[in-house]
Design an enzyme around this catalytic site. Structure first.
Site: not given
Ligand SMILES: [Zn+2]
Lengths: 388, 124
Positions: A84, A330, A334
């Site tokens: 990520c 959130k 993402h």
């Protein structure tokens, strides 16, 4: 050593784009960044591109030269993979190359396509950021890993799901005016608490969504900006990266993230600043507990103190230290390999004053971005400052 | 697929002869390793894995990957076994009844979806 300026930023809408390929998404973001920068196409010397699971989701490895082609170049192009934090390291390596004098103009960013996969396949794909032998084979998923950390946090320091729910509520509120965000929907603490469990204690509304999207930045040296009269008031003045053992169970403690602490220490030292100087921050909140771990790791709170920050209003848009004014992972979304570049694009807009949430931080001069890989086995921190 | 180091280790656990790798500094780790992941020492020796551990944290997973489709919901826990921790699926108790501090034994079971060997933390 030359300074590094953000000459242009480009983002696609973050959300579901099942009909669009990764190349199309990154092409849109890259074109927007280049247009905003006004930099001549042929002046771009390399492309630093972040992507995590394109080989799984699109059957497309070797993506970087494809992305160069989409921009209209045959320049050196390299994919950076750090789960990520892929785009975070792509940007960091661009910063290092410009500072070293090797390059004056680099296009950096990333892309991820995820919504074309089933939930089970996304779960499986994301889990590959964990230890295959000892974690994936033991049934650990990405939400599951953060659930293990959340429960370990509650055991070590206290706190409860309701504290975490305030993080989700805050970030959804911040996303409301952001045109690039996946969710434009306010939520309540009760909705978060009542949402179906994904991996107890991580509920559906404690988790970031599955997202398609791309981000791009044109980074230039101070000299290039001056010579070509580039309007680029925001500089990247600090960069740091930290690592940790891949598997959660190999860490000394389960509810602290030393990779973030290491990355932050390096970035603050690089920029000549401290946590006290930070006006606003974009952190890696893939799950609500991740935001808590991040603001503690970045030095804004002692261990065990960060969990109440959103509930106390300290990290809301009107608080002393606004966290994730973009909406965060959130609520903004993402798309894994695009996220680190998106955080820097959003921070640039916030500091320049052209973000819909800039009004909340109109005197801000220094912002920090924090991009984490896996269960924070890697972390990349950047310090951004604006000319005032 | 075979994985030298890991497969032998899992077989040893299955035979009740589990081990971990101990370095001279007292750090524990799991194979395959050539150096201690905590200090870089190459002096790794096998040490007996305690048969009983304690759950340090756990989650009840309602959405697993394709390999765990037939397990849901299941509890995955990290349990401390002396100088190392193990991550495994908890069996022998309802997932909702798993607690932090619960004693577990390490065994090898079968993944109901894939038929592969699965590290199990068996409730005592
Ligand atoms: Zn050692």
């Amino acid at each position: 050593m030359t300074g590094v300026r953000v000459a242009g930023v480009g983002l696609t809408h973050f959300g579901r784009h099942p009909e669009r390929t990764g190349r199309d998404l990154f092409g849109e973001a890259a074109l927007a960044a280049r247009e905003e920068s006004g930099v001549a196409l042929e002046d771009i010397e390399s492309i630093n591109y972040g992507n995590f699971m394109g080989s799984l989701s699109e059957r497309q490895g070797h993506q970087a030269p494809l992305m160069a082609e989409m921009v209209g170049l045959q320049c050196p192009a390299t994919r950076y993979e750090e789960a990520c934090a892929s785009a975070g390291v792509a940007v960091r390596e661009a910063v290092r190359a410009v500072r070293s004098g090797e390059a004056d103009v680099i296009l950096a960013g990333g892309c991820e396509r995820m919504t074309n996969l089933s939930t089970a396949d996304v779960t499986e794909g994301l889990a590959t950021a964990a230890d295959e032998l000892y974690e994936i084979r033991a049934g650990m998923t990405f939400p599951g890993a953060y659930a293990l950390m959340a429960r370990a946090y509650f055991e070590s320091f206290g706190g409860e799901r309701e504290d975490l729910a305030h993080v989700a509520v805050k970030n959804h509120d911040n996303a409301l005016p952001n045109e690039y965000a996946q969710f434009h929907r306010a939520i309540t603490v009760d909705e978060v608490l009542d949402a179906p469990m994904v991996s107890d204690p991580v509920g559906l509304l404690d988790a970031c969504p599955v997202t398609d999207g791309a981000s791009a930045l044109v980074l230039v040296s101070d000299e290039y900006a001056a010579e070509h009269d580039v309007d680029a008031p925001v500089s990247i003045t600090g960069s740091g990266q930290g690592g940790d053992n891949l598997a959660l169970h190999d860490r000394e403690r389960l509810a602290v993230t030393p990779a973030t602490e290491r990355a932050a220490a390096e970035a603050y030292d690089d920029a000549g600043c401290s946590a006290d100087d930070v006006d606003l921050v974009e952190v890696h909140d893939c799950f609500t507990i991740a935001e808590v771990l991040a603001i503690e790791g970045l030095g804004f709170y002692d261990h065990g103190e960060g969990i109440g920050a959103a509930r106390r209003g300290e990290t809301t848009a009107t608080g002393d230290l606004p966290v994730n004014l973009s909406g965060g992972l959130k609520a903004k979304g993402h798309p894994v390999g695009a996220t680190g570049g998106s955080q820097i694009a959003e921070m640039t807009r916030l500091l320049r004053g052209d973000h819909p949430n800039s009004d909340h931080v109109e005197d801000a001069t220094l912002g920090v971005t924090h991009n984490a890989g896996g269960t924070v086995a890697s972390a990349v921190v950047h310090v951004l400052e604006v000319d005032r | 697929m075979t994985d030298a180091g890991y497969d032998e280790w899992l077989d040893a656990v299955d035979d009740g002869e589990g081990y971990f790798l101990a370095c001279p500094e007292g750090h524990g780790s799991l194979p395959p390793r050539r150096v201690c992941p905590h200090c870089g020492s190459t002096g790794l020796d096998h040490a007996a894995l305690p048969s009983t551990g304690t759950v340090e944290t756990f989650t009840i997973c309602y959405v697993g990957g394709p390999d765990f489709a037939d397990e849901e919901p299941y509890a995955t826990a990290i349990a401390e076994f002396g100088d190392v921790r193990l991550t495994g699926v908890v069996r022998g108790v309802d997932p909702e009844d798993v607690t932090v501090g619960m004693p577990v034994e390490v065994t090898v079971g079968t993944n109901r979806t894939t038929g592969d060997d699965l590290l199990i933390l068996q409730a005592r």
